[in-house]
Write a protein that holds these residues in place. Structure first.
Motif, PDB file in Angstrom:
ATOM      1  N   TYR A   1     -13.770  49.204  30.467  1.00 41.13           N
ATOM      2  CA  TYR A   1     -12.720  50.034  31.052  1.00 41.13           C
ATOM      3  C   TYR A   1     -13.317  51.375  31.481  1.00 41.13           C
ATOM      4  CZ  TYR A   1      -8.972  46.975  29.299  1.00 41.13           C
ATOM      5  OH  TYR A   1      -8.127  45.922  29.068  1.00 41.13           O
TER       6      TYR A   1
ATOM      7  N   TYR B   1      -4.963  49.656  30.854  1.00 40.64           N
ATOM      8  CA  TYR B   1      -4.537  48.270  30.671  1.00 40.64           C
ATOM      9  C   TYR B   1      -3.148  48.056  31.277  1.00 40.64           C
ATOM     10  CZ  TYR B   1      -3.207  43.928  28.284  1.00 40.64           C
ATOM     11  OH  TYR B   1      -2.797  42.655  28.007  1.00 40.64           O
TER      12      TYR B   1
ATOM     13  N   LEU C   1      -3.441  47.791  35.011  1.00 35.01           N
ATOM     14  CA  LEU C   1      -4.103  46.562  35.455  1.00 35.01           C
ATOM     15  C   LEU C   1      -3.260  45.316  35.230  1.00 35.01           C
ATOM     16  CD1 LEU C   1      -7.759  47.232  34.211  1.00 35.01           C
ATOM     17  CD2 LEU C   1      -6.975  47.142  36.584  1.00 35.01           C
ATOM     18  N   THR C   2      -2.233  45.428  34.398  1.00 32.23           N
ATOM     19  CA  THR C   2      -1.430  44.246  34.047  1.00 32.23           C
ATOM     20  C   THR C   2       0.006  44.365  34.549  1.00 32.23           C
ATOM     21  OG1 THR C   2      -0.927  45.223  31.887  1.00 32.23           O
ATOM     22  CG2 THR C   2      -2.823  43.737  32.008  1.00 32.23           C
TER      23      THR C   2
ATOM     24  N   TYR D   1      -9.866  42.735  27.389  1.00 31.43           N
ATOM     25  CA  TYR D   1      -9.731  42.720  28.846  1.00 31.43           C
ATOM     26  C   TYR D   1      -8.338  42.203  29.232  1.00 31.43           C
ATOM     27  CZ  TYR D   1     -10.867  37.885  27.751  1.00 31.43           C
ATOM     28  OH  TYR D   1     -10.862  36.633  27.202  1.00 31.43           O
ATOM     29  N   PRO D   2      -7.878  42.510  30.428  1.00 33.89           N
ATOM     30  CA  PRO D   2      -6.568  42.006  30.880  1.00 33.89           C
ATOM     31  C   PRO D   2      -6.576  40.498  31.064  1.00 33.89           C
ATOM     32  CG  PRO D   2      -7.325  43.858  32.227  1.00 33.89           C
ATOM     33  CD  PRO D   2      -8.485  43.420  31.404  1.00 33.89           C
TER      34      PRO D   2
ATOM     35  N   LEU E   1      -4.206  40.398  35.795  1.00 37.13           N
ATOM     36  CA  LEU E   1      -5.205  41.116  36.586  1.00 37.13           C
ATOM     37  C   LEU E   1      -5.127  40.716  38.059  1.00 37.13           C
ATOM     38  CD1 LEU E   1      -7.551  43.117  36.461  1.00 37.13           C
ATOM     39  CD2 LEU E   1      -9.068  41.215  35.889  1.00 37.13           C
TER      40      LEU E   1
ATOM     41  N   SER F   1      -3.071  42.854  40.711  1.00 34.02           N
ATOM     42  CA  SER F   1      -3.643  44.044  41.371  1.00 34.02           C
ATOM     43  C   SER F   1      -4.793  43.691  42.305  1.00 34.02           C
ATOM     44  CB  SER F   1      -4.134  45.042  40.316  1.00 34.02           C
ATOM     45  OG  SER F   1      -5.165  44.471  39.531  1.00 34.02           O
TER      46      SER F   1
ATOM     47  N   LEU G   1     -15.502  43.362  40.203  1.00 30.86           N
ATOM     48  CA  LEU G   1     -15.370  43.598  38.763  1.00 30.86           C
ATOM     49  C   LEU G   1     -16.663  44.164  38.179  1.00 30.86           C
ATOM     50  CD1 LEU G   1     -13.357  40.419  37.697  1.00 30.86           C
ATOM     51  CD2 LEU G   1     -12.505  42.765  37.875  1.00 30.86           C
TER      52      LEU G   1
ATOM     53  N   ILE H   1      -8.439  33.948  37.824  1.00 29.72           N
ATOM     54  CA  ILE H   1      -7.942  35.052  38.658  1.00 29.72           C
ATOM     55  C   ILE H   1      -7.648  34.525  40.053  1.00 29.72           C
ATOM     56  CG2 ILE H   1      -8.505  37.260  39.745  1.00 29.72           C
ATOM     57  CD1 ILE H   1     -10.252  37.928  37.346  1.00 29.72           C
TER      58      ILE H   1
END
Length: 267
Positions: A5, A92, A95-96, A213-214, A219, A222, A243, A263
């Motif tokens: 992060y 977080y 991102l979520t 992590y998300p 994720l 976004s 990333l 993703i």
């Protein structure tokens, strides 16, 4: 998986700035005490230095003042780590698409972060935070509470935390963190304890960042802009590069490859 992060990068930068100041101070203190002890009259030497710098202090032959300054440094490191937890929590959330981790006063913020992601199955026999990191962190956190709020923690509580942390004191720990004999008890803490605590916080923050992590489906919300590319392989490649650049993402096993694939499927 390695996932950093931006809050983690900010923590490293802030600790680096603090290290610079503390290390210069430690050099100055050691140099001053060496000259003081070698002086024919420590009292006259101190008086001379007071006049030279227009700063007036009394000679203190005990370890109390130095001990308090180290506890102050340790307290400062803890505040930076706590700021990291708050920043990571907000990052977080962004991102979520709004998934929130709500802190309360029932337990430490570190425990709340760990418990939240344990509920997501992020911790197992391979991916976990070693007990020595938690126990040593909790000891120095206890010192921070003692330094700032003596009435809320007892000497016995501090001693119990030290005994739990001291179980991990061995040659392996000393070699890894380049120390000789830490963590030390409350009245014996010195610069080495500050140095150890900063390193413990850095490693703990990295492990938290990489394990917390998300979720890929969140994720992906976004990252919808990557849908514009032509085919799956190009999109996944661009996702990985993005990333890597933004969060130092590094694939370490097959799950991490499937993380990218997941993703993609949620874009």
């Amino acid at each position: 998986m390695q996932f950093k992060y931006k809050a983690y990068k900010n923590l490293l930068a802030e600790l680096g700035r603090m290290d610079y100041v503390v290390e210069l101070s430690e050099i100055a203190i050691k140099d001053f005490l060496k000259n003081l002890n070698n002086a024919g009259s420590p009292e006259q030497f101190l008086e001379q230095k007071c006049k030279e710098h227009n700063i007036w202090v009394s000679l203190d032959s005990s370890n109390t003042s130095y001990n308090q300054s180290i506890l102050g440094y340790i307290s400062g490191v803890y505040h930076l780590f706590e700021a990291f937890l708050y920043e990571m929590k907000e990052e977080y959330k962004l991102l979520t698409d709004g998934e929130s981790i709500n802190f309360n006063t029932e337990t430490t913020k570190l425990n709340q972060i760990i418990n939240y992601f344990k509920s997501k199955g992020r911790f197992n026999n391979v991916d976990y935070i070693p007990s020595y990191l938690i126990d040593i962190f909790e000891y120095y956190h206890g010192l921070r509470i003692y330094f700032s709020h003596k009435k809320t923690v007892s000497i016995n509580e501090i001693k119990n935390k030290w005994e739990k942390a001291n179980v991990h004191s061995n040659e392996e720990l000393y070699a890894k963190y380049r120390i000789n004999n830490s963590p030390k008890e409350l009245n014996e803490v010195d610069f080495e304890d500050y140095f150890l605590f900063t390193q413990i916080c850095k490693e703990l923050a990295l492990r938290i960042s990489s394990l917390c992590y998300p979720d890929p489906d969140k994720l992906a919300i976004s990252l919808k802009r990557f849908k514009k590319y032509e085919n799956e392989s190009e999109i996944i490649k661009r996702l990985e590069i993005y990333l890597l650049n933004e969060y130092a993402f590094v694939k370490e096993d097959d799950y991490d490859k499937s993380f990218l694939k997941s993703i993609f499927t949620h874009l």
